[in-house]
Structure formats: C-alpha cells, structure tokens
Enzyme design. Structure first.
Site, PDB file in Angstrom:
ATOM      1  N   GLY A 139      28.026  -1.339 106.601  1.00  0.00           N
ATOM      2  CA  GLY A 139      27.265  -0.747 107.544  1.00  0.00           C
ATOM      3  C   GLY A 139      27.050   0.665 107.444  1.00  0.00           C
ATOM      4  N   GLY A 140      26.897   1.329 108.621  1.00  0.00           N
ATOM      5  CA  GLY A 140      26.718   2.544 108.422  1.00  0.00           C
ATOM      6  C   GLY A 140      27.901   3.417 108.169  1.00  0.00           C
ATOM      7  N   GLY A 156      10.577  16.188  75.423  1.00  0.00           N
ATOM      8  CA  GLY A 156      10.739  16.464  76.651  1.00  0.00           C
ATOM      9  C   GLY A 156      12.341  16.417  76.830  1.00  0.00           C
ATOM     10  N   ALA A 157      13.030  15.348  76.301  1.00  0.00           N
ATOM     11  CA  ALA A 157      14.509  15.116  76.462  1.00  0.00           C
ATOM     12  C   ALA A 157      15.057  16.138  75.814  1.00  0.00           C
ATOM     13  CB  ALA A 157      14.675  13.911  75.942  1.00  0.00           C
TER      14      ALA A 157
END
Length: 527
Positions: A182-183, A417-418
C-alpha cells in the site's frame, strides 16, 4: 509534618526504582513473546534488534524512546500496549561514523504503523537531518494500523514529507526485510537506495488478492513484488540478496562509499593500488571492431582500485552499468555503456537508471567518470511510444545539471544523440579523453553512406562495391580516431593502458572545482 527519610531509606527507594527499570528494559529487549520470536524465525527472518546489531558497529547503538506506548483505545488496543509500539529507533555508528536507524518489529502488531509508532520515526528522521547523518530504515511491516484509522495514514504523510526534505541532503537507504504494501511502499521509493532480500521481502501497492479480485490475474506475493521482480523488471530495488546477513553487510559497504551529508565529501581511504599502474590488459579486453562484444565490467575492474566496485541496479537495464568505486582512494561514480547487453544502446530504462545515478552522485559530491561505447538510442515503435524522447532527456538533464567533476572516456563508438547525452564536452564534461579506437560520428559509417551517397550507390554498376568504397572513404575522412581531437571535441587521445593514471590525475586537478547553477527555486526536469 512531612516524614523525613534517612539516607538509607532514600537509597533503598532509589535502588528499588533502578531494579524496576532494569526489569522493564529487559522486557523491552526480549520483545513481546517467545512464540512471536519463533514465528519470525520460522519465516527465515531475524528480529529487529538482531538486524540493528548486524548493521551497526558492535555496542554502538543508542535507542530512542524504548518505553513509548500507544494511547489508542477501541478494538482491543487498550488491552495491548507493548513497549516500543512496534518500531525500534536510534543511532549508532557504521565504520565509526554516525548513522540513524529505525527498524520495524514485526512481532508487535505485525510492524503496522500507528500514531505513536509514526511519531518515533518522525523524530529519528528529524534528528538525522539535523545531525547531518545517513538514515537507514529496516522495513518489515504490514502497513497502516487499521485500528487507528486516519491517524495511521497521517503518520505516513509525515514520513513522506521528511523523506522529500532530506532528499539530496543526507543519504537515505531503505532495506526491505519483510512485506511492504500500500502507501507504505512510497517511503522506500523516495529514498536513495532500496535493498531487498529474496523470498522474505515484497513490495506492492495492491496485493495478490486485490489484483485477482479486480483483474482476475492470479499471482504470488513474490511474483507480484518480490526482490527479483523489483531488481530485474520494475527497477524499484537497487540491490537484491539471498539472505539478511549479506544484505546488511552490503549496506555497510555502501555507507563506506557515501558522505555523511551534502556538505561533506565522500570518505577517502589509503590505497595500495599504485595510481600510475598501467592497464595493459585493456588492450586485449576491448576489440577494435565496433560490432564485437565485450564485458564493460572487466574494463571497470581493470581501472579502479583493486578491481573493487559496487554496481547499482546490476540486474535492471543491463545495457548500462552504474557503479561506485575508488580511484587512488577517492570515491567516484562510474556510468558506462555495456556492449554485452543490447550492444550498449540507450533505451528508456537505461536512461532512467543512469539519470538517477548521476543525480545521486551530484547531490553527494561524488565525481562522475563516464565510459562511452554507445551505438545510439534503441529504435522501435515501443520505445518511441513509451516516451524515449522524454526519458532520454532525463539523462541529458541530469548531466547538464551536475556540478561535480566530470571526466569522460570514449573507448570505441559514440554515435548520434547518444554521444551527446553521455556527458560529451558540449554538455559540460570537464575533460574528455578518447582511445585510439574511438569513432565519434552522427551515425555508423554504413548508415551514413546509405544516406549521403544513396543516389551514387543506386546508379553504380556494382552497388555493393560502390557502397563498400564509400563507407571506407567516409570512415577515413570523418570517423578516424583523431578527427574529434583535431576539432577540440576531445582533450586528448590516450593509450588505453594509461586510462587509470589519466583519470586519477584529472580528478585530482578537479578536486577543487567550483561551479554554480543559476539562482532558482528548483529546475523542472522531464518526467
């Protein structure tokens, strides 16, 4: 008239109180019951105090609020008010340096968090931030204490807020030693590092029963949120180990590589590994041909002190390696493409993994060494639709934003771009070196020739022979090892065997680097 006690009477009264205190402390030390302890051991788990004993230096633990009890009523809580309220908090030392810790005691209320329990955690978190020392949480709890309702939920809110305030200020390490559902799972996700133990620790927002009820899918707890799932698939866990002892020893090792806080440098050590040691093995480790694979980890082992390094997220996004190590006794963070996995391409997961590692290094004054051998970003519909542009920008942002010393070494190929994203000189690398095997270009020669010389190839009598000739010419003119050096895009072309010495000398020079970012509340990085 008030009764006047003799010295002997007063002494006897004090001794009685001390005896009562000793009995209470023994009760606190033992925990709730032998039956609860046996149940813990039957699951293959240690008790909270045993875990703290393994984490901290022997005899160094100072406990906070061991006599704390909850004040809740209803649902039978008023009849059960054990000491500690299910969480042990305090401080001690690891390798002689102060570390704060809290450990859920699953034997008490299943380690579930109530108001008093949360208040103790809040206090130790505040103290860690004030003292400027790392915080380690040993998690083994069943979530919020249902009987205390919204008070328990508010307790989690206080933890999350403190995790966020401490982010980048003190190292925060979460060690998962049981369930976390859960949280409650968001607290570890907000920390710098997450450790898990196979078979005994799980993390998920909704458990298997809820998943089956909502989606019809049947799955076990480990299949849904076990250590290997989070270490290999989701990337939530940075480290996964087979047993608690090994896990906690690795936490101690990690702490030895981190500073106490963001105002200090990482701890240096004397090294017996000569700074000028040549790495002639590197000449044989890395093939000159860009399409041949090798293991980047072996390169790292050859460069760093005694070959020792701690790899972060070793099992997730294996096409990039992120590791902490030492060079001449000084801690460094290493980011390296891994040709042995997906040829070392950058994809969504690799970009996220490296970006967070770079941010962590920058937050805690750890210099960054980047080893490049990258053919580009992974092409494909899945990557584009998954947001490779956005995720790749995270790595670009992290490097551009980093002010620690940054040194890059291009081993072989660095395309498109890498190449830019992997800490090129154009985005702020302080020094960039290249091996004689380097190829820096917009793309590989074959692909470039097909684009630039498409018409010539198509019109040739022998297209394949023409393509081969033009590829050779393109390589000779635009991709030779000294092309980038001639244009000042790398600072020097070096002998691979000298890589260790060059890195050590460069980082020593950069140790006094000072760089400021523009005044702003905070940046807005791509998400």
């Amino acid at each position: 008239m008030a009764e006047v006690l003799t010295t002997a009477d007063a002494s006897a009264g004090t001794r009685l109180r001390v005896t009562e205190l000793a009995a209470i402390r023994e009760e606190v030390r033992r925990g709730p019951s032998e039956k609860a302890t046996e149940a813990q051991r039957a699951k293959g788990k240690l008790t909270a105090r045993e875990r703290i004993g393994l984490l901290l230096d022997e005899g160094s633990f100072h406990e906070l609020e061991p006599l704390r009890r909850h004040r809740a009523t209803g649902f039978g809580l008023e009849a059960k008010r054990p000491y500690t309220d299910g969480v042990i908090t305090g401080w001690g030392t690891v390798h002689g340096r102060t570390v704060f810790v809290y450990a859920h005691d699953f034997r008490i209320f299943g380690g579930a968090l109530g108001e008093a329990h949360a208040t103790k955690i809040h206090k130790v978190m505040d103290m860690a931030l004030t003292a400027g020392a790392p915080l380690v949480s040993l998690n083994d709890g069943a979530g919020a204490r249902i009987q205390e309702g919204v008070s328990a939920l508010a307790g989690y809110g206080g933890i999350f807020r403190r995790n966020t305030r401490a982010s980048g200020v003190i190292p925060q390490i979460s060690v998962m030693l049981g369930p976390c559902a859960g949280g409650a799972a968001y607290a570890p996700a907000l920390t710098d590092f997450v450790f898990m133990v196979r078979e005994t620790s799980q993390m998920f927002i909704t458990g298997p029963d809820v998943v089956q009820a909502v989606t019809g899918e049947e799955i076990t707890q480990n299949g849904l949120g076990g250590a290997d799932v989070h270490a290999e698939v989701s990337g939530v866990a940075h480290f996964a180990y087979d047993d608690e002892w090994t896990c906690l020893q690795e936490v101690r090792y990690l702490l030895s590589l981190l500073p106490q806080n963001n105002r200090e440098n990482p701890p240096a050590e004397e090294s017996d590994d000569p700074a000028g040691r040549r790495g002639d093995t590197l000449l044989d480790l890395v093939p000159a041909e860009g399409n041949r694979s090798y293991d980047m980890r072996r390169v790292i082992e050859e460069i760093v002190d005694d070959g020792a390094h701690l790899e972060v997220h070793e099992q997730w996004a294996t096409n990039i390696v992120c590791a902490l190590a030492r060079l001449d006794g000084q801690v460094v963070g290493i980011v390296a493409n891994q040709p042995a996995s997906l040829a070392g391409v950058l994809d969504i997961s690799a970009s996220e993994k490296a970006a967070r590692f770079v941010q962590m290094c920058d937050a805690f004054s750890i210099p960054i060494v980047t080893l490049l051998d990258v053919p580009g970003f992974l092409p494909g519909v899945t990557q584009e639709h998954g947001g490779i542009i956005r995720h790749g920008a995270k790595l670009l942002y992290a490097y551009c934003n980093a002010t620690v010393p940054r040194v890059s070494v291009i081993l072989r190929k660095a395309y498109g771009g890498a190449y830019i994203v992997m800490d090129s000189q154009s985005i702020g690398a302080d020094l960039t070196f290249a091996w004689p095997t380097n190829e820096i270009a917009v793309m590989g020669a074959e692909g470039a020739a097909n684009v630039v010389f498409r018409r010539q190839i198509a019109e040739a009598d022998d297209p394949e022979a023409m393509r081969a000739r033009l590829v050779k010419e393109y390589k000779a003119e635009l991709m030779h090892p000294y092309y980038a050096a001639e244009r000042g895009l790398v600072d020097d072309v070096i002998d691979p065997a000298d890589t260790r010495a060059v890195l050590i000398d460069s980082l020593a020079m950069l140790r006094t680097k000072h760089a400021d970012l523009p005044v702003r509340k905070h940046g807005n990085p791509p998400q």
